[in-house]
Motif scaffolding. Structure first.
Motif, PDB file in Angstrom:
ATOM      1  N   ALA A   1       0.818  -1.213   0.000  1.00  0.00           N
ATOM      2  CA  ALA A   1       0.000   0.000   0.000  1.00  0.00           C
ATOM      3  C   ALA A   1       0.852   1.263   0.000  1.00  0.00           C
ATOM      4  O   ALA A   1       0.527   2.241  -0.682  1.00  0.00           O
ATOM      5  CB  ALA A   1      -0.924  -0.004   1.211  1.00  0.00           C
TER       6      ALA A   1
ATOM      7  N   VAL B   1       2.077   2.656  -3.381  1.00  0.00           N
ATOM      8  CA  VAL B   1       1.151   3.249  -4.347  1.00  0.00           C
ATOM      9  C   VAL B   1       1.490   4.717  -4.514  1.00  0.00           C
ATOM     10  O   VAL B   1       1.534   5.239  -5.626  1.00  0.00           O
ATOM     11  CB  VAL B   1      -0.312   3.080  -3.893  1.00  0.00           C
TER      12      VAL B   1
ATOM     13  N   ILE C   1      -3.810   4.798  -7.882  1.00  0.00           N
ATOM     14  CA  ILE C   1      -4.261   3.417  -8.013  1.00  0.00           C
ATOM     15  C   ILE C   1      -5.402   3.413  -9.021  1.00  0.00           C
ATOM     16  O   ILE C   1      -6.214   4.326  -9.051  1.00  0.00           O
ATOM     17  CB  ILE C   1      -4.685   2.877  -6.631  1.00  0.00           C
TER      18      ILE C   1
ATOM     19  N   THR D   1      -8.784   1.949 -10.893  1.00  0.00           N
ATOM     20  CA  THR D   1      -9.947   1.079 -10.742  1.00  0.00           C
ATOM     21  C   THR D   1     -10.441   0.621 -12.106  1.00  0.00           C
ATOM     22  O   THR D   1     -11.244  -0.286 -12.205  1.00  0.00           O
ATOM     23  CB  THR D   1     -11.090   1.807 -10.024  1.00  0.00           C
TER      24      THR D   1
ATOM     25  N   TYR E   1      -6.130  -1.046   0.966  1.00  0.00           N
ATOM     26  CA  TYR E   1      -5.587   0.247   0.578  1.00  0.00           C
ATOM     27  C   TYR E   1      -6.634   1.332   0.796  1.00  0.00           C
ATOM     28  O   TYR E   1      -7.791   1.174   0.400  1.00  0.00           O
ATOM     29  CB  TYR E   1      -5.156   0.227  -0.892  1.00  0.00           C
TER      30      TYR E   1
ATOM     31  N   ASP F   1      -6.844   5.810   0.649  1.00  0.00           N
ATOM     32  CA  ASP F   1      -6.192   7.122   0.558  1.00  0.00           C
ATOM     33  C   ASP F   1      -7.191   8.189   0.962  1.00  0.00           C
ATOM     34  O   ASP F   1      -8.241   7.864   1.517  1.00  0.00           O
ATOM     35  CB  ASP F   1      -5.586   7.339  -0.839  1.00  0.00           C
TER      36      ASP F   1
ATOM     37  N   ALA G   1      -6.552  -4.398  -3.093  1.00  0.00           N
ATOM     38  CA  ALA G   1      -5.648  -3.935  -4.148  1.00  0.00           C
ATOM     39  C   ALA G   1      -4.532  -4.936  -4.441  1.00  0.00           C
ATOM     40  O   ALA G   1      -4.202  -5.779  -3.596  1.00  0.00           O
ATOM     41  CB  ALA G   1      -5.041  -2.591  -3.746  1.00  0.00           C
TER      42      ALA G   1
ATOM     43  N   PHE H   1      -0.715  -5.247  -7.099  1.00  0.00           N
ATOM     44  CA  PHE H   1       0.115  -4.651  -8.134  1.00  0.00           C
ATOM     45  C   PHE H   1       0.096  -5.561  -9.353  1.00  0.00           C
ATOM     46  O   PHE H   1       0.239  -6.786  -9.217  1.00  0.00           O
ATOM     47  CB  PHE H   1       1.560  -4.464  -7.656  1.00  0.00           C
TER      48      PHE H   1
ATOM     49  N   ALA I   1      -0.502  -0.155  -9.541  1.00  0.00           N
ATOM     50  CA  ALA I   1      -1.453  -0.494  -8.489  1.00  0.00           C
ATOM     51  C   ALA I   1      -2.869  -0.484  -9.055  1.00  0.00           C
ATOM     52  O   ALA I   1      -3.261   0.447  -9.752  1.00  0.00           O
ATOM     53  CB  ALA I   1      -1.332   0.506  -7.345  1.00  0.00           C
ATOM     54  N   ILE I   2      -3.628  -1.544  -8.767  1.00  0.00           N
ATOM     55  CA  ILE I   2      -5.015  -1.607  -9.198  1.00  0.00           C
ATOM     56  C   ILE I   2      -5.847  -2.075  -8.015  1.00  0.00           C
ATOM     57  O   ILE I   2      -5.329  -2.729  -7.097  1.00  0.00           O
ATOM     58  CB  ILE I   2      -5.199  -2.602 -10.367  1.00  0.00           C
ATOM     59  N   GLY I   3      -7.140  -1.741  -8.010  1.00  0.00           N
ATOM     60  CA  GLY I   3      -7.942  -2.153  -6.875  1.00  0.00           C
ATOM     61  C   GLY I   3      -9.426  -2.131  -7.165  1.00  0.00           C
ATOM     62  O   GLY I   3      -9.887  -1.497  -8.103  1.00  0.00           O
TER      63      GLY I   3
ATOM     64  N   TYR J   1       2.097 -10.370  -6.806  1.00  0.00           N
ATOM     65  CA  TYR J   1       1.662  -9.550  -7.942  1.00  0.00           C
ATOM     66  C   TYR J   1       0.790 -10.364  -8.883  1.00  0.00           C
ATOM     67  O   TYR J   1       0.844 -11.593  -8.909  1.00  0.00           O
ATOM     68  CB  TYR J   1       2.882  -9.019  -8.727  1.00  0.00           C
TER      69      TYR J   1
END
Lengths: 251, 313
Positions: A107, A110, A115, A117, A168, A170, A182, A184, A195-197, A248
């Motif tokens: 996290a 990131v 990140i 979506t 994650y 923010d 999330a 990677f 980074a994706i989530g 990952y």
């Protein structure tokens, strides 16, 4: 001069052993994509071969008479020979790899790059495979791809999902009940880690700490997030889990 | 800010780039050591076409026969000149070989897959190397192009009978030859390894310590990004077997550098950087080197900016 020659061999051999060990311990999955796991094996073997050749040369030239004069003169015509600077610099990765504990990107990595979506550029070759996967078998990457390809966020309403990832949050997560599960995505190595989530909602989910690994099961609903209509996974269960062997995902 | 955590992230990014890149670097140094010991480069000249234009074209593909990166290409070219290679063909070979190379193809493919970056890298390199080479066919006198030092070795080989005067090394036996190749690879690995470590450290720092919003202003500008990557390529001097993996860290799809600028890094960088410029000065006259630096720079910058302004990737 002679000391440096021995140190060069030591550096080559240790770096070779480090690369092989990283592969054997599985820590290689913190650094590069699975399709390249054979690279450090090849590199380790070449390094050890070069190191052994250097050691045998040093031992031979200590005993002198037996040494082939051709080998004594062997020096790449391309280079100025090894300097202390290049020796020290080549040892930097070894020091980083051995001294610091190996840890995958999480996290806190990131950072400011953000990140995603949904992201079309994730899959340049275009995978239709995602959509033949049953919803329960899709991972975070599959869902993020599916969201990118979708015409409207409503398409996913009611679809079940079962996801593993790290927690994650923010500054956009002002709702105590939401966080992101999330991962990677890594195509080559950490150089292209992205980074994706998927956004998750569950009452009282604030207790799941940033960067902890969780398994989330639930169904999608459309919610407004950061002033966008977006599919959000309404969790039915969240359990803390160990980090997977391969942290990952590989596009 | 959590300093130790940041160093940890830097280390993970650094090692990822390093492990991937160093593998290609090692393969490159090993192959180039084997070629140095086992292949007689002069044999190849006989296969080149006689006509200057065609020879320049053929010269741009010679690299696939000698997979050498930019550090190895200069001594090979000098040796070919001693065997009577036309200067213009040598310049094309010199500029193209670091990219026209199966190991560079493999590392570029591993970083970017099959797509615009891979194809663009090869097409633009060919355009640059062939057009610069063709310009040099206009000057037929080697004395006007080569440095006095290389001219004197040419003269000596001419006295010895058209190139036969230079002693041709005997093909070595397998085991001593292998050991010699490994010792060459050793020197080349340390020599190129230092640039790789510096380049990797810079790439990992840019991703870890530099605020990405700041970087984005330069990275997404069609002109500034191209100039920045050309400068970076020149200064970093990373080996062409590994530069694709360094470039990848600048090509992040969210806020990364423009595709035109990545292509400039991958085409101009292998031809010209601090290290190769110094090596060129050992073979060519200063004026020739100025052309060999400026022409590829201008061509690659123009193509890079044009792509950024006119093509949607």
């Amino acid at each position: 001069m002679r000391t440096r020659k021995w140190l060069e061999s030591a550096a080559l051999l240790l770096l070779g052993i480090y690369l092989l060990e990283t592969r054997l311990s599985g820590e290689i999955s913190y650094y590069i994509a699975a399709q390249f796991f054979w690279l450090p094996i090849m590199a380790g073997i070449i390094l050890i071969a070069i190191g052994v050749a250097q050691v045998s040369y040093l031992l031979g030239s200590a005993g002198q008479s037996s040494t082939n004069p051709d080998l004594l003169l062997a020096r790449s015509p391309h280079t100025q020979g090894v300097t202390w600077l290049s020796l020290i610099l080549v040892c930097v990765p070894l020091v980083l790899g051995v001294v610091l504990p190996a840890k995958p990107l999480g996290a806190s990595a990131v950072g400011t790059s953000g990140i995603a979506t949904s992201l079309n550029s994730l899959n340049p070759t275009g995978s239709t495979g995602t959509f033949s996967l049953a919803p329960e078998n899709r991972n975070v990457l599959d869902w993020v791809r599916a969201f990118s390809a979708a015409a409207t966020p409503d398409e996913f309403t009611g679809q079940p999902a079962d996801l593993i990832g790290f927690v994650y949050r923010d500054i956009r997560f002002n709702d105590q009940n939401q966080f992101m599960v999330a991962r990677f995505a890594v195509s080559c190595c950490t150089a292209d880690a992205l980074a994706i989530g998927v956004i998750v909602e569950m009452p009282d989910s604030a207790k799941y700490k940033q960067d902890g690994w969780v398994r989330v099961r639930g169904k999608f609903q459309v919610r407004e997030f950061d002033s966008h209509q977006t599919p959000v996974l309404i969790a039915e269960s969240i359990e803390e889990t160990a980090m997977p062997e391969r942290p990952y995902l590989y596009p | 800010m959590d300093v130790l955590g940041q160093i940890q992230i830097f280390s993970t990014r650094f090692l990822g780039i390093f492990i991937e890149a160093v593998s290609f670097l090692l393969l490159g140094t090993l192959v180039s050591g084997l070629i140095e010991v086992f292949v007689r480069k002069e044999d190849v000249i006989r296969f080149l076409p006689r006509r200057a234009g065609r020879a320049v074209f053929a010269g741009s593909f010679l690299g696939f026969l000698f997979p050498v990166c930019e550090c190895g290409v200069v001594p090979v070219t000098r040796r070919l000149y001693q065997k009577g290679l036309p200067v213009a063909v040598g310049i094309t070979f010199l500029l193209a070989a670091p990219v026209m190379n199966p190991i560079v193809f493999a590392s570029t493919f591993s970083a970017f897959g099959f797509g615009v970056v891979l194809v663009g890298r090869y097409l633009i390199t060919l355009v640059m190397a062939i057009s610069v080479g063709l310009l040099f066919t206009l000057q037929r006198s080697p004395a006007k192009l080569l440095s006095p030092g290389s001219i004197s070795t040419l003269a000596r080989s001419a006295v010895g009978g058209g190139g036969a005067g230079i002693e041709t090394p005997q093909r070595p036996h397998l085991l001593p030859g292998l050991i010699k190749s490994l010792r060459y690879a050793h020197d080349e690995f340390f020599d190129m390894g230092k640039y790789l470590v510096i380049g990797t450290a810079l790439a990992a720092s840019m991703q870890t310590f530099v605020p990405q919003e700041e970087l984005r202003k330069v990275a997404t500008d069609p002109v500034l990004s191209v100039l920045a990557m050309a400068l970076l390529a020149f200064v970093l001097s990373v080996c062409s077997t590994t530069d694709a993996i360094i470039a990848l860290s600048f090509a992040n799809p969210i806020n990364g550098f423009t595709t035109g600028s990545i292509l400039v890094f991958l085409t101009f960088g292998p031809m010209v950087d601090i290290k190769s410029t110094l090596m060129y000065l050992g073979v060519f006259r200063r004026k020739t080197v100025v052309y060999m630096v400026i022409l590829p720079l201008l061509i690659s910058i123009l193509i890079g900016i044009w792509l950024n302004l006119n093509v949607r990737f």
